[in-house]
Write an enzyme that holds these catalytic residues in place. Structure first.
Site, short mmCIF file in Angstrom:
data_model
loop_
_atom_site.label_atom_id
_atom_site.label_comp_id
_atom_site.label_asym_id
_atom_site.label_seq_id
_atom_site.Cartn_x
_atom_site.Cartn_y
_atom_site.Cartn_z
N ASP A 46 -28.49 -57.51 68.28
CA ASP A 46 -27.65 -57.55 67.09
C ASP A 46 -27.68 -58.90 66.40
OD1 ASP A 46 -27.02 -55.10 67.94
OD2 ASP A 46 -24.88 -55.45 68.22
N GLU A 48 -29.95 -60.99 66.14
CA GLU A 48 -31.16 -61.19 65.35
C GLU A 48 -31.04 -60.43 64.02
OE1 GLU A 48 -33.49 -63.20 65.87
OE2 GLU A 48 -34.86 -62.55 64.30
N TYR A 49 -30.50 -59.23 64.10
CA TYR A 49 -30.28 -58.44 62.88
C TYR A 49 -29.33 -59.22 61.95
CZ TYR A 49 -29.14 -54.55 59.79
OH TYR A 49 -28.97 -53.76 58.69
N SER A 95 -14.62 -53.50 56.99
CA SER A 95 -15.18 -54.34 58.05
C SER A 95 -14.34 -55.61 58.10
CB SER A 95 -16.64 -54.64 57.78
OG SER A 95 -16.76 -55.29 56.55
N ILE A 96 -14.64 -56.47 59.04
CA ILE A 96 -13.85 -57.70 59.17
C ILE A 96 -14.78 -58.88 59.00
CG2 ILE A 96 -11.97 -58.73 60.46
CD1 ILE A 96 -12.16 -56.60 62.48
N GLU A 132 -6.38 -59.21 69.25
CA GLU A 132 -6.94 -58.02 69.90
C GLU A 132 -8.35 -58.31 70.40
OE1 GLU A 132 -6.88 -54.73 67.16
OE2 GLU A 132 -4.86 -55.22 66.48
N LYS A 134 -12.33 -57.41 70.40
CA LYS A 134 -13.28 -56.76 69.49
C LYS A 134 -14.20 -55.91 70.37
CE LYS A 134 -16.15 -57.48 65.43
NZ LYS A 134 -17.07 -56.42 65.72
N ASP A 136 -16.99 -53.35 71.60
CA ASP A 136 -18.37 -53.19 71.16
C ASP A 136 -18.77 -51.72 71.27
OD1 ASP A 136 -20.74 -53.96 70.16
OD2 ASP A 136 -21.46 -55.00 71.95
N ARG A 155 -17.67 -44.17 60.63
CA ARG A 155 -17.40 -45.03 59.49
C ARG A 155 -18.43 -44.80 58.38
NH1 ARG A 155 -18.44 -51.01 60.15
NH2 ARG A 155 -18.24 -51.84 58.06
N GLU A 195 -11.89 -47.52 68.18
CA GLU A 195 -13.27 -47.69 68.60
C GLU A 195 -13.60 -46.72 69.73
OE1 GLU A 195 -14.75 -50.06 66.87
OE2 GLU A 195 -16.46 -50.85 68.00
N TYR A 253 -6.85 -49.15 67.18
CA TYR A 253 -6.50 -50.49 66.67
C TYR A 253 -5.92 -50.48 65.26
CZ TYR A 253 -11.36 -50.25 64.90
OH TYR A 253 -12.54 -49.88 64.32
N LYS A 319 -5.20 -60.58 63.61
CA LYS A 319 -4.66 -59.91 62.43
C LYS A 319 -3.26 -60.45 62.16
CE LYS A 319 -7.15 -55.69 63.65
NZ LYS A 319 -7.07 -54.34 64.23
N LYS A 343 -16.26 -64.23 67.20
CA LYS A 343 -17.22 -63.72 68.19
C LYS A 343 -17.45 -64.71 69.32
CE LYS A 343 -20.01 -60.35 65.79
NZ LYS A 343 -21.27 -59.64 65.97
N CYS A 437 -52.07 -66.30 97.63
CA CYS A 437 -50.92 -67.18 97.44
C CYS A 437 -51.31 -68.35 96.53
CB CYS A 437 -50.45 -67.69 98.80
SG CYS A 437 -49.17 -68.96 98.67
N CYS A 440 -51.08 -71.77 98.98
CA CYS A 440 -51.97 -72.07 100.10
C CYS A 440 -53.27 -71.27 100.06
CB CYS A 440 -51.26 -71.87 101.42
SG CYS A 440 -50.97 -70.14 101.82
N CYS A 455 -47.05 -63.84 100.92
CA CYS A 455 -48.14 -64.71 101.35
C CYS A 455 -48.25 -64.54 102.85
CB CYS A 455 -47.78 -66.15 101.00
SG CYS A 455 -48.76 -67.35 101.91
N CYS A 461 -48.43 -72.26 105.02
CA CYS A 461 -48.24 -72.37 103.57
C CYS A 461 -47.18 -73.43 103.28
CB CYS A 461 -47.82 -71.02 103.00
SG CYS A 461 -47.46 -71.07 101.25
S1 IVH Z 1 -9.92 -53.62 62.65
C1 IVH Z 1 -9.14 -53.79 58.64
N1 IVH Z 1 -9.85 -54.14 65.21
O1 IVH Z 1 -15.34 -54.12 64.27
C2 IVH Z 1 -10.15 -54.04 59.66
N2 IVH Z 1 -11.94 -53.52 64.25
O2 IVH Z 1 -16.09 -55.01 61.14
C3 IVH Z 1 -10.61 -52.78 60.26
N3 IVH Z 1 -13.79 -53.39 65.87
O3 IVH Z 1 -16.90 -51.58 63.19
C4 IVH Z 1 -11.16 -52.94 61.62
N4 IVH Z 1 -12.61 -53.94 67.64
O4 IVH Z 1 -15.04 -50.72 64.69
C5 IVH Z 1 -10.62 -53.78 64.17
N5 IVH Z 1 -9.62 -54.58 67.50
C6 IVH Z 1 -10.40 -54.23 66.44
C7 IVH Z 1 -11.77 -53.95 66.57
C8 IVH Z 1 -12.52 -53.61 65.45
C9 IVH Z 1 -13.80 -53.60 67.19
C10 IVH Z 1 -14.98 -53.04 65.06
C11 IVH Z 1 -14.74 -51.92 64.10
C12 IVH Z 1 -15.69 -52.21 62.97
C13 IVH Z 1 -15.90 -53.68 63.07
C14 IVH Z 1 -15.19 -54.35 61.92
#
Ligand code: IVH
Length: 701
Positions: A46, A48-49, A95-96, A132, A134, A136, A155, A195, A253, A319, A343, A437, A440, A455, A461
Site C-alpha cells: 500500500d 508504494e501505491y 475518507s480521512i 480509535e 484504524k 485495516d 464504499r 470496518e 465506528y 475524531k 499512521k 559448503c 570449507c 555441510c 569446517c
Molecule cells: S471514520 C468521517 N474510523 O479508513 C470519516 N474510518 O479513509 C469516515 N477506517 O476506508 C471514516 N478505521 O474504512 C473511520 N476508526 C475508524 C476507521 C476508519 C479504519 C478506514 C475506513 C476508510 C478509511 C478512511
C-alpha cells in the site's frame, strides 16, 4: 536509499518531463488500482501505491494544466463491479486525511489546527477527542430499516458502492435485527458505518485451507497476501457460500443516514456507546481523551499494543468528540475537518534483492539469505531476510535482481513476503543451493525427508567451529564472558582453536600477539576462561551444541541421568524415557556421542579442568511451580533476570521469552516495556518484585 529512490532508479530516465511522468503515474496507478480494487490481488505494498498517488497529486498541483478528468486523483478509488448492484449512499462515505509521521507531531498539529479553526485561545480548556484504531479492512455501510438489516454496501467511490448484503449477512458479529422495543430507541432508518476485517488467526487458518486445496489439485484456488486482501476478496465473492467459508469480523465506528427523527446525540463517543448497546462490536481500545497530550499518549500506547492485537491496524484515528463542534468544522472536499488518521510505520516495504548468500550455522545447516538493498520497514533498516532453505527459497521463487515485498511486524524477523513479478529482470535465474559448503568446500547434503542442506565438514569446517565455540561460551552455556565473536573469529582463523578443548590451552603470549589485544584484556579473557571451568552439568551438556538439545532438554537430561557418563552411554530407548525427548532428539544425542571425536573433546575438556557436581539420577519430584509459564521483563530489584530464571526453573516453572495467552505470569521490573503492555492487553496477571519472591517461595499469588 529509500524505496522511492530505488524505484526511480528503475525508471528509464532520471527526470522525465512532468507531462510524461504524470501519464506514466496515471497508467501505473490505474494498473495497480485495478489489481487492488477490482481483482483484490495487489502486487505492491500500500505504501508504494500511496507514494505513486502522492507523486501524481504533487505533480498536478505544481502543473494544473496536466490535470485530467480521468486522473486517479479525481476519485476516491474503487469501482463498481457489474455483478453487484450499485448502491447510492444517501450520506457519502468519506475518507480521512492521513498523517504518516511517526512522532507525536501529527497529533499535536491536529490539535493545534482544531483549536485554531474553532478559534479557541490558550485559556480555553483542552478539546475532547475520541481516539480509535484504524482498522485495516474495508469500509462498510449497514442499513437497518425498522431494526432489520436490509442492505450492506461497500464504499465504492464514496458516492456509489456495491450491494454485498448476501455476503455480509454471513458475518456472525453483524446483528441481522436490532432491538425494536421503543425503549431501545432504534431509529426507523439507521446506517451503521464500520470496518469489515479478518482476524490474523482466521487469515492463517484460511490460507492453510487454501494451501491444502491447491495441493489436492483444486483449480482456481489461491492464497492471500494479507488479511485485508482476504477480507476484500470474501466480501466481493459472487457466491455467498464461499464468503461464509471465509471468517470475517466487524467493528462499528460511525453512522450514515439516521432518521427520520434525529436522535439527541451530543457526542461521537455517545454514538459509539449507543451502537455498542444495540449490539455492534466497538473496539475496546476506543478512548475519550483530552487535548494533544491525550492523543499522543493513545498513539504511543497503541503502537506498543499493535502486535498483540488479534487483527491488523495501520494506525489510529482521532475524531473531535462533540457533534456540535464537528458540524462547525465541516468538510473539505471528501474529508471531514474534524478527523485525522495517524499512521504507524508500514510493516511492508519494497526493495530489491542484491544477492542470495549461503550462511553456515553451528550444526552445519546451510541457510540462503537474501541480501537486500537497505529498506526502512517496521521501524528498522532491514538488509537481510532469511529464505530458510532451498525449498522455501524456491517456493517463494526469490531471485537475484528481483523486486520483493519485505514484511517486518514487531519483533518478528523480517521476511520476504512475495516477489513483484512484473519487475523481474529478464536474466534473473532461479536460486539453486550450493553443492559445496561456501566456507570449507565440503560436500553439502540434504538428508531424506529433511528440508535443510548441511555441510558435511563437521568441526573441520571453520564456520561450524566458530559457531560451536561461540555456543559453548554462551552466557547460558558454560559462560566465557570475554570470549566474543571477533576474538573467536581470530582464534579459529589463526589456527589456535580447533576443538572446544583448545580454548583451555590458550596462553597469555598467544593472546597478546593478536591485533588490538592489550595486556589487560588478554588477562580478562584468561580469567573468564578459567572461571568457566567451574560449571554445572546442564550448562556443559547444553554447551556441547548437540543438535536438537536446547537448554531445556539439557536440564532434563541432567536431571534424569545425574551424570555425564550416564548420558553419554544411554541407549536411544533410555534417552526416550526423559521428558521432552522424542525419537529425533534421542537419535541426535546418540549420533553425537557415537563419534569418537566428540568423546575425545569431552575427555579433553574434563582433563583441562572443566568440572561440575555430579548427582544421582533424580526421581521426578512434584515441583511446586510445575505447569507455570513465566515471562520476565524490565529490571528487577532483588535479583538479575538470569538468576530469577534459574530459580523459577529449579522450582519447575518454564521461563518464556514472549508473552502469549499461555503465559501464567509476567514479572515486570522497572522500565518494563512492550511485554508489560502485551500482558495487560491479554489480561495476563502481572507480578512485581514482591510477587516474584512469593512465587519463589512456592506460592502462586
Ligand atoms: S471514520 C468521517 N474510523 O479508513 C470519516 N474510518 O479513509 C469516515 N477506517 O476506508 C471514516 N478505521 O474504512 C473511520 N476508526 C475508524 C476507521 C476508519 C479504519 C478506514 C475506513 C476508510 C478509511 C478512511
Amino acid at each position: 536509499m529509500t524505496t522511492l529512490d530505488l524505484f526511480a532508479s528503475l525508471e528509464p530516465s532520471p527526470e522525465p518531463e512532468p507531462a510524461q511522468r504524470a501519464a506514466e503515474l496515471r497508467q501505473q496507478l490505474q494498473h495497480h488500482g485495478h489489481l487492488y480494487y477490482v481483482l483484490d490481488a495487489p502486487d505492491i505494498p500500500d505504501v508504494e501505491y500511496d507514494r505513486l498517488f502522492r507523486e501524481l497529486q504533487a505533480l498536478e498541483a505544481a502543473h494544473p494544466a496536466l490535470l485530467t478528468a480521468d486522473s486517479p486523483t479525481q476519485r476516491v478509488g474503487g469501482s463498481v463491479q457489474e455483478a453487484f448492484a450499485p448502491v447510492r449512499h444517501a450520506v457519502p462515505m468519506l475518507s480521512i486525511r492521513t498523517e504518516t509521521d511517526t512522532e507525536s507531531s501529527g497529533a499535536q498539529a491536529f490539535d493545534a489546527r482544531m483549536r485554531r479553526e474553532l478559534a479557541l485561545t490558550e485559556t480555553d480548556p483542552p478539546v475532547q477527542y475520541v481516539a480509535e484504531l484504524k482498522f485495516d479492512g474495508l469500509a462498510m455501510s449497514l442499513r437497518y430499516e425498522a431494526g432489520v438489516l436490509v442492505q450492506a454496501a461497500t464504499r465504492g467511490d464514496g458516492e456509489t458502492g456495491e450491494d454485498v448484503t448476501a455476503n455480509v449477512r454471513t458475518i456472525g458479529q453483524i446483528p441481522l435485527r436490532l432491538p425494536t422495543d421503543l425503549a431501545a430507541g432504534v431509529p426507523a432508518v439507521l446506517e451503521v458505518r464500520g470496518e469489515v476485517y479478518m482476524r490474523r488467526d482466521d487469515f492463517e487458518a484460511l490460507n492453510e485451507r487454501q494451501r491444502q486445496r491447491i495441493a489436492s489439485g483444486m483449480k482456481g484456488e489461491k492464497t492471500f497476501v494479507n488479511p485485508r486482501n482476504a477480507a476484500a476478496g470474501a466480501v466481493r465473492q459472487l457466491d455467498s457460500g464461499i464468503a461464509a467459508d471465509r471468517p470475517l469480523s466487524f467493528f462499528a465506528y460511525g453512522v450514515g443516514e439516521v432518521g427520520p427523527a434525529q436522535p439527541s446525540w451530543q457526542s461521537h463517543h455517545g454514538v459509539l456507546m449507543q451502537l455498542k448497546a444495540w449490539g455492534f462490536p466497538v473496539a475496546a481500545q476506543t478512548s475519550l481523551v483530552e487535548g494533544a497530550q491525550g492523543l499522543v499518549a493513545f498513539h504511543q500506547r497503541m503502537a506498543a499494543e499493535r502486535d498483540a492485537l488479534p487483527y491488523d491496524i495501520d494506525g489510529v484515528v482521532y475524531k473531535v468528540n462533540a457533534l456540535a463542534l464537528q458540524q462547525r468544522l465541516g468538510f473539505v472536499t471528501r474529508e471531514p475537518r474534524w478527523a485525522v488518521a495517524h499512521k504507524y510505520p508500514a510493516q511492508e516495504e519494497m526493495t530489491t534483492v542484491q544477492a542470495i548468500d549461503v550462511q553456515v550455522g553451528r550444526t552445519g545447516k546451510l541457510t540462503p539469505v537474501a541480501k537486500l538493498a537497505p529498506v526502512f520497514v517496521g521501524g528498522v533498516t532491514v538488509t537481510n531476510a532469511t529464505l530458510h532453505n532451498e525449498l522455501e527459497a524456491r517456493r517463494k521463487d526469490v531471485r537475484v535482481g528481483d523486486t520483493v515485498i519485505v514484511r517486518r511486524a514487531g519483533d518478528v524477523i523480517p521476511e520476504v513476503v512475495s516477489v513483484v513479478l512484473d519487475r523481474r529482470p529478464a536474466e534473473a535465474a532461479q536460486f539453486t543451493m550450493l553443492t559445496h559448503c561456501p566456507v570449507c568446500g565440503s560436500l553439502a547434503e540434504r538428508e531424506e525427508g529433511e528440508a535443510d542442506h548441511r555441510c558435511t565438514g563437521g568441526l573441520f569446517c571453520k564456520a561450524q567451529r566458530k559457531q560451536a565455540v561461540w555456543h559453548y561460551a554462551h552466557r547460558r552455556a558454560v559462560e566465557i564472558e570475554d570470549l566474543g565473536d571477533k576474538l573467536i573469529e581470530q582464534l579459529v582463523d589463526g589456527g589456535m582453536v580447533h576443538t572446544l578443548a583448545d580454548i583451555y590451552t590458550l596462553t597469555f603470549p598467544q593472546l597478546l600477539a593478536l591485533p588490538r589485544m592489550a595486556e589487560k584484556s588478554a588477562n580478562n579473557v584468561l580469567a573468564s576462561i578459567q572461571k568457566s571451568k567451574n560449571t554445572t552439568l546442564p550448562r556443559f551438556v547444553f554447551g556441547l551444541g548437540i543438535r536438537h538439545v536446547g537448554e531445556a532438554t539439557a536440564k532434563e537430561l541432567a536431571r534424569h541421568f545425574g551424570q555425564l557418563d550416564a548420558i553419554m552411554q544411554a541407549s536411544e530407548d533410555a534417552l526416550l524415557q526423559v521428558p521432552d525427548v522424542g525419537p529425533t532428539v534421542a537419535r541426535s544425542i546418540r549420533v553425537f556421542f557415537d563419534q569418537a571425536h566428540h568423546r575425545e573433546v569431552v575427555q579433553a575438556l574434563r582433563d583441562a579442568g572443566v568440572h561440575w557436581t555430579e548427582g544421582d539420577a533424580l526421581a521426578p519430584i512434584d515441583m511446586p511451580l510445575a505447569g507455570l509459564t513465566v515471562v520476565l521483563t524490565g529490571t528487577l530489584q532483588s535479583m538479575g533476570r538470569d538468576e530469577a530464571k534459574d530459580k523459577l526453573e529449579a522450582l519447575g516453572a518454564k521461563v518464556a521469552g514472549s508473552v502469549s495467552n499461555k503465559t501464567s505470569y509476567v514479572v515486570a521490573g522497572a522500565e518494563a516495556g512492550s511485554k508489560l503492555e502485551k500482558a495487560q492487553a491479554l489480561g495476563v496477571p502481572v507480578l512485581d518484585d514482591a510477587g516474584l519472591n512469593l512465587l519463589l517461595q512456592g506460592n502462586k499469588p
